[in-house]
Design an enzyme around this catalytic site. Sequence first.
Site, PDB file in Angstrom:
ATOM      1  CD  GLU A  52     -20.380  -5.403  20.787  1.00 33.31           C
ATOM      2  OE1 GLU A  52     -21.483  -5.298  20.257  1.00 33.31           O
ATOM      3  OE2 GLU A  52     -19.309  -5.523  20.228  1.00 33.31           O
ATOM      4  CB  CYS A  75     -22.706  -9.918  16.253  1.00 27.46           C
ATOM      5  SG  CYS A  75     -21.507 -10.579  17.318  1.00 27.46           S
ATOM      6  CD1 TRP A 170       2.964  17.487  -7.921  1.00 27.46           C
ATOM      7  CD2 TRP A 170       1.485  15.905  -8.095  1.00 27.46           C
ATOM      8  NE1 TRP A 170       3.462  16.248  -7.770  1.00 27.46           N
ATOM      9  CE2 TRP A 170       2.767  15.119  -7.769  1.00 27.46           C
ATOM     10  CE3 TRP A 170       0.152  15.075  -7.996  1.00 27.46           C
ATOM     11  CZ2 TRP A 170       2.761  13.772  -7.694  1.00 27.46           C
ATOM     12  CZ3 TRP A 170       0.578  13.813  -8.127  1.00 27.46           C
ATOM     13  CH2 TRP A 170       1.634  12.957  -7.928  1.00 27.46           C
ATOM     14  NE  ARG A 184      -3.873   5.772  -4.323  1.00 28.13           N
ATOM     15  CZ  ARG A 184      -2.796   5.852  -5.085  1.00 28.13           C
ATOM     16  NH1 ARG A 184      -1.766   5.305  -4.924  1.00 28.13           N
ATOM     17  NH2 ARG A 184      -3.110   6.214  -6.422  1.00 28.13           N
ATOM     18  CG  LEU A 204      -2.528   1.697  -9.192  1.00 30.60           C
ATOM     19  CD1 LEU A 204      -3.364   0.636  -9.953  1.00 30.60           C
ATOM     20  CD2 LEU A 204      -2.969   3.157  -9.115  1.00 30.60           C
TER      21      LEU A 204
END
Length: 368
Positions: A52, A75, A170, A184, A204
């Site tokens: 906002e 909020c 794969w 991820r 990762l």
Amino acid sequence: MREQDYMRRAISLAKQGVPWASPNPLVGAVIVKDGRVIGEGYHARCGEAHAERAALAACTEDPVGATVYVTLEPCCHQGRQPPCTQALIESGVARVVIGSRDPNPKVAGRGIAQLRAVGIEVVEDVLREECESLNRIFFHYITTKTPYAALKYAITADGKLAARTGRSQWITGKEARAHVHSLRSRYRAILVGVGTVLADDPLLNCRMEGGRDPVRLVLDSRLRTPLSARVCQTAREQKTIFACAVENAEKCAQLRALGVEVLCLGGADGRVDWNALMKELSAREIDSVLIEGGAEIQYSALCAGVVQRLYAYVGAMLLGGAGAKSPVGGLGAPSPAEAFMLGAPEIERFGRDVLLSYDVLTREKEAF
């Protein structure tokens, strides 16, 4: 344009907050005056202006008398940013159209009440379902004080995680694998077991332009991970947490010297206590966890009742093999009636592959 069209634009803006708004919600706002859009904004990053205030700052003319379309109830409390209700009231807008209500106990209807108390017209629940779907993660995190957790795996059309030799690269094509990296980036942490680290030595990380590397979580009950593992050697570059179940002061000190955070969270069964882990992650403002395996970890998480979502990538191939692995291990359910139940799937195509996304329905916890 219709009200739904303005709200759809706000939804589109909200999505631009991925991945940096976390752990805050995704929110978009559009300000309309005399049938013209005069300001737009979204919550771009945690700690920066809310949607906002961003939209008001972008206004091309005075917003007095305008209508604000916002995907989430404004909020009304002081957090990292001042309350948005205050900004809306001071701006002189006449009307606020809200998509979904904020379940945060600090807001939860109070934002709407504040606006109405000063004479601002408030319209609720415009495209509510679409707006709520933006914030599955936030709604769970803010109401349960635990991260939203999802399982992710890739299988063949006959349900195999890998060939009988153990080879899995794969199963899916480039498009599906690229989408994994968007997950991820979206999820604040990625979790694997020590078996995955020992077998694959993964990094990762997130390999997409503009993506955000997740916090790396390794469940390693007995701290078997070698210090030479890439997750250890790169711990100062990408936040890494090990969860163990046994006290091993020497190994803990060695890991911490590399930059790894170590949590000892042993359960009664001698393994990491999932619920204790989730509480620790929440305390670190980790709002979401993507669990990438392997099969025993997937089953353990399901049994602990901590999983809310499943992403099943299905590759267009058949591997066969009676001994080839399936994605969820463990003892397994004794009958279909006692299975882990899923909601209706959302279906996406990536080349020849398919992604099936399910909500995981609640069920009785069973021992692992």
